[in-house]
Motif scaffolding. Structure first.
Motif, PDB file in Angstrom:
ATOM      1  N   ILE A  49      28.427  37.982  35.351  1.00  0.00           N
ATOM      2  CA  ILE A  49      29.650  38.328  35.926  1.00  0.00           C
ATOM      3  C   ILE A  49      30.731  37.630  35.739  1.00  0.00           C
ATOM      4  N   LEU A  52      34.250  39.531  35.168  1.00  0.00           N
ATOM      5  CA  LEU A  52      34.689  40.511  36.421  1.00  0.00           C
ATOM      6  C   LEU A  52      36.183  40.145  36.628  1.00  0.00           C
ATOM      7  N   SER A  53      36.776  41.172  36.964  1.00  0.00           N
ATOM      8  CA  SER A  53      38.308  40.636  37.196  1.00  0.00           C
ATOM      9  C   SER A  53      38.446  39.648  38.322  1.00  0.00           C
ATOM     10  N   TRP A  54      39.458  38.844  38.642  1.00  0.00           N
ATOM     11  CA  TRP A  54      39.326  37.857  39.515  1.00  0.00           C
ATOM     12  C   TRP A  54      39.098  38.395  40.980  1.00  0.00           C
ATOM     13  N   PRO A  55      39.686  39.640  41.300  1.00  0.00           N
ATOM     14  CA  PRO A  55      39.483  40.040  42.677  1.00  0.00           C
ATOM     15  C   PRO A  55      37.999  40.384  42.976  1.00  0.00           C
ATOM     16  N   LEU A  56      37.151  41.171  41.768  1.00  0.00           N
ATOM     17  CA  LEU A  56      35.884  41.430  41.790  1.00  0.00           C
ATOM     18  C   LEU A  56      34.956  40.241  42.016  1.00  0.00           C
ATOM     19  N   TYR A  57      35.332  38.930  41.262  1.00  0.00           N
ATOM     20  CA  TYR A  57      34.515  37.959  41.326  1.00  0.00           C
ATOM     21  C   TYR A  57      34.698  37.176  42.725  1.00  0.00           C
ATOM     22  N   PHE A  59      35.096  38.815  45.305  1.00  0.00           N
ATOM     23  CA  PHE A  59      34.393  39.589  46.147  1.00  0.00           C
ATOM     24  C   PHE A  59      32.821  39.207  46.034  1.00  0.00           C
ATOM     25  N   TRP A  60      32.473  39.102  44.955  1.00  0.00           N
ATOM     26  CA  TRP A  60      31.033  38.451  44.673  1.00  0.00           C
ATOM     27  C   TRP A  60      30.703  37.094  45.308  1.00  0.00           C
ATOM     28  N   TRP A  96      28.415  29.494  40.828  1.00  0.00           N
ATOM     29  CA  TRP A  96      29.253  30.588  40.584  1.00  0.00           C
ATOM     30  C   TRP A  96      30.686  30.148  41.032  1.00  0.00           C
TER      31      TRP A  96
END
Length: 163
Positions: A49, A52-57, A59-60, A96
């Motif tokens: 992970i 991942l872009s920071w918004p997706l990260y 979200f994760w 994470w």
């Protein structure tokens, strides 16, 4: 506070989805230092992970925190022990979070690991208060998230200073 006097079997952990995830895919079954083994179990997933872009990260992180509240709550209730030492999903999410926006490289992964473990073990204020006073799955998760915030701040400070 953690109580590890209840010893669930591998069969129990691997046959119950709540235990399986709460126990970090089985890493929480380690007889010594299960939190450290849970944090180690987070590293391969971090490798998947980290780009991942920071918004997706983010979200994760939000999703894994929310499902962690659920899994940790159900697992601790089933075991009859609040924050059993083998419940390590909180350490995984904590790692994470510590690694959010960290520079690439094994040295940074190691630094994040060590910093997170220190803050998770030492539990400085207000983590120690929250660890004692907040129950349920949220209580299990939130003290590690706060430890991760402390570790993240130190890691980001090192990155700013060194890079």
């Amino acid at each position: 506070m953690s109580d590890s006097s209840v010893k669930p079997s591998a069969k129990t952990v691997f046959s119950n989805p709540d235990h399986f995830f709460a126990f970090g895919f089985g890493s929480g079954l380690a007889p010594k230092a299960p939190g450290t083994f849970g944090t180690l179990a987070a590293i391969p997933i971090f490798l998947l992970i980290q780009d991942l872009s920071w918004p997706l990260y983010v979200f994760w992180l939000v999703i894994t925190f929310c499902v962690g509240v659920y899994w940790c709550d159900r697992s601790s209730r089933a075991l009859g022990v609040h924050d059993h030492g083998g419940i390590v999903w909180d350490e995984m999410v904590g790692y994470w979070l510590t690694m959010f926006l960290a520079p690439a490289g094994w040295q940074w992964m190691l630094a994040g690991f060590v910093l997170f473990r220190i803050f998770d073990i030492v539990k400085p204020w207000p983590i120690n208060v929250i660890d004692r006073k907040v129950g349920g799955g949220f209580g299990i998760m939130v003290d590690d998230v706060l430890a991760a915030v402390y570790a993240w701040l130190v890691l980001q400070g090192f990155a700013w200073w060194l890079l």
